[in-house]
Write an enzyme that holds these catalytic residues in place. Sequence first.
Site, PDB file in Angstrom:
ATOM      1  CG  ASN A  30      -0.307  -0.026   2.524  1.00 53.65           C
ATOM      2  OD1 ASN A  30       0.718   0.629   2.735  1.00 53.65           O
ATOM      3  ND2 ASN A  30      -0.869  -0.776   3.471  1.00 53.65           N
ATOM      4  CG  LEU A  31       0.780   6.178  -0.683  1.00 50.69           C
ATOM      5  CD1 LEU A  31       1.676   6.138  -1.914  1.00 50.69           C
ATOM      6  CD2 LEU A  31      -0.275   7.267  -0.819  1.00 50.69           C
TER       7      LEU A  31
ATOM      8  CD  GLU B 207       2.186  -2.495   3.471  1.00 50.15           C
ATOM      9  OE1 GLU B 207       1.839  -3.285   4.380  1.00 50.15           O
ATOM     10  OE2 GLU B 207       1.916  -2.702   2.264  1.00 50.15           O
TER      11      GLU B 207
ATOM     12  CG  ASP C  37      -5.123 -10.602   3.555  1.00 51.53           C
ATOM     13  OD1 ASP C  37      -3.916 -10.364   3.385  1.00 51.53           O
ATOM     14  OD2 ASP C  37      -5.647 -10.736   4.674  1.00 51.53           O
TER      15      ASP C  37
END
Length: 474
Positions: free
Chosen positions: A195-196, A198, A263
């Site tokens: 994600n952004l 991360e 997920d």
Amino acid sequence: MLVSAPEFKQAHIVVVGDVMLDRYWSGLAGRISPEAPVPVVRVKDIEDRIGGAGNVALNIAKLGGQVTLLGVIGDDAEGQILQKLLEAEGVACDFVVEPNMRSICKLRIMAQHQQLLRLDFEETPLPVSKEALLARLAQYLPKSDAVVFSDYGKGTLAHVSEYIAHARQAGVKVLVDPKGVDYGRYAQADIITPNLSELQAVVGACGDENSLIERGRSLLKRHQIETLLLTRGEAGMTLIQDIHVHSLPAQAKDVFDVTGAGDTVIAVMALGVAIGKTLHDAMYLANLAGGIVVGKLGTSTVSLQELMRATHSERDSQYGVVSEDELAQIIAKAKTNGERIIMTNGCFDLLHAGHVTYLEQARALGDRLIVAVNSDASVRQLKGNARPINSLQQRMVVLAALACVDWVVSFEEETPERLYCRLLPDVIVKGGDYRPEQVAGGDCVIKAGGEVKILQFVDGQSTTSMIKKARGEE
């Protein structure tokens, strides 16, 4: 984008990663404890759900894919519950059981559908036997289309680089949901899905879109990773490769709980890759699935029925009015799916009952109806400077709202001959006293194996008479 119904049952996928049990204690919080300033929850329900890498596998199974889950559990009740839940959902489990460790369990205390507290029961890093896990992976790789490494930083994937190397040697596509800041561990993966937040923890804060893309590409080049699928919350998703960049807007209407959304995204991407869909098509489905799951409470999954309903809903809302180039792609997809394409054209200045009857009859000849609409300039050429009464955009919006019409496109010329010859529908429909050979573009369609149908207009219905009546001329 028009994406056909996926045949996910053909996919064989291995998921490897940190497995855990998600436990929910739910009830009502109606008072504050006299012992401390905390709410008192009267627990009414206790529910166990599949979490971590297990949720990736569960999403795959729910969508019809064949999936095997590899991970590590303890020799305890939580591990047994987790395996039983997974197998009941069609997930094949081949766990390494470590007798001296505790299975990971996350307990969430819920009240009025809100999470008040989370308690984590775990001993990490997990005592994982690399040889035991690698032996299991090697067993399943030869019959797999893709492998997903779902890293929650608990220790199961401490040796993920070696697992990736074995998957690459077996010719299996590798997808990784990464954790931490050392992406060198995921070198040579096919797709990573951070994600952004991360990603920015690895490449640094990005002040604008160009910076984000360039740093993403630099990361891919540095670690020989082919594709970065970036999930961006309310900003949607961005697919970054060495040359190409493709973005999609978020599909969620109401965000209720983001637990497990990543997920779902990687599960759908893996399914798409496994059955040979393009990355753009797989991303489109993953984006829709992510939008569905964040509207549910807790760790949840998406069913195939939900995904296809969302596919049709999004397509219909976005693709009532389309450009010519978009329509060419749509028709190609529809024909691949075996759909019969009907096309007609006209000014449709003041839509009346005769028009609607004619369009319904045209739609009955096939699966999809496209209406080509004269531009304002071409209407003036045909009808005079007093027409059209309604602008092109107004006419197209009204037509697109009809249940019998799938897509609406405009054309600038006096006749749609060029448009028909480019798009080559299965059937051209024309109303009036024409002969098939007189219909503009009919010869192109007939040569391509299509046909021309002539329908009769409804008597007593015309735009001209409506205008005269409104002006008091009748």
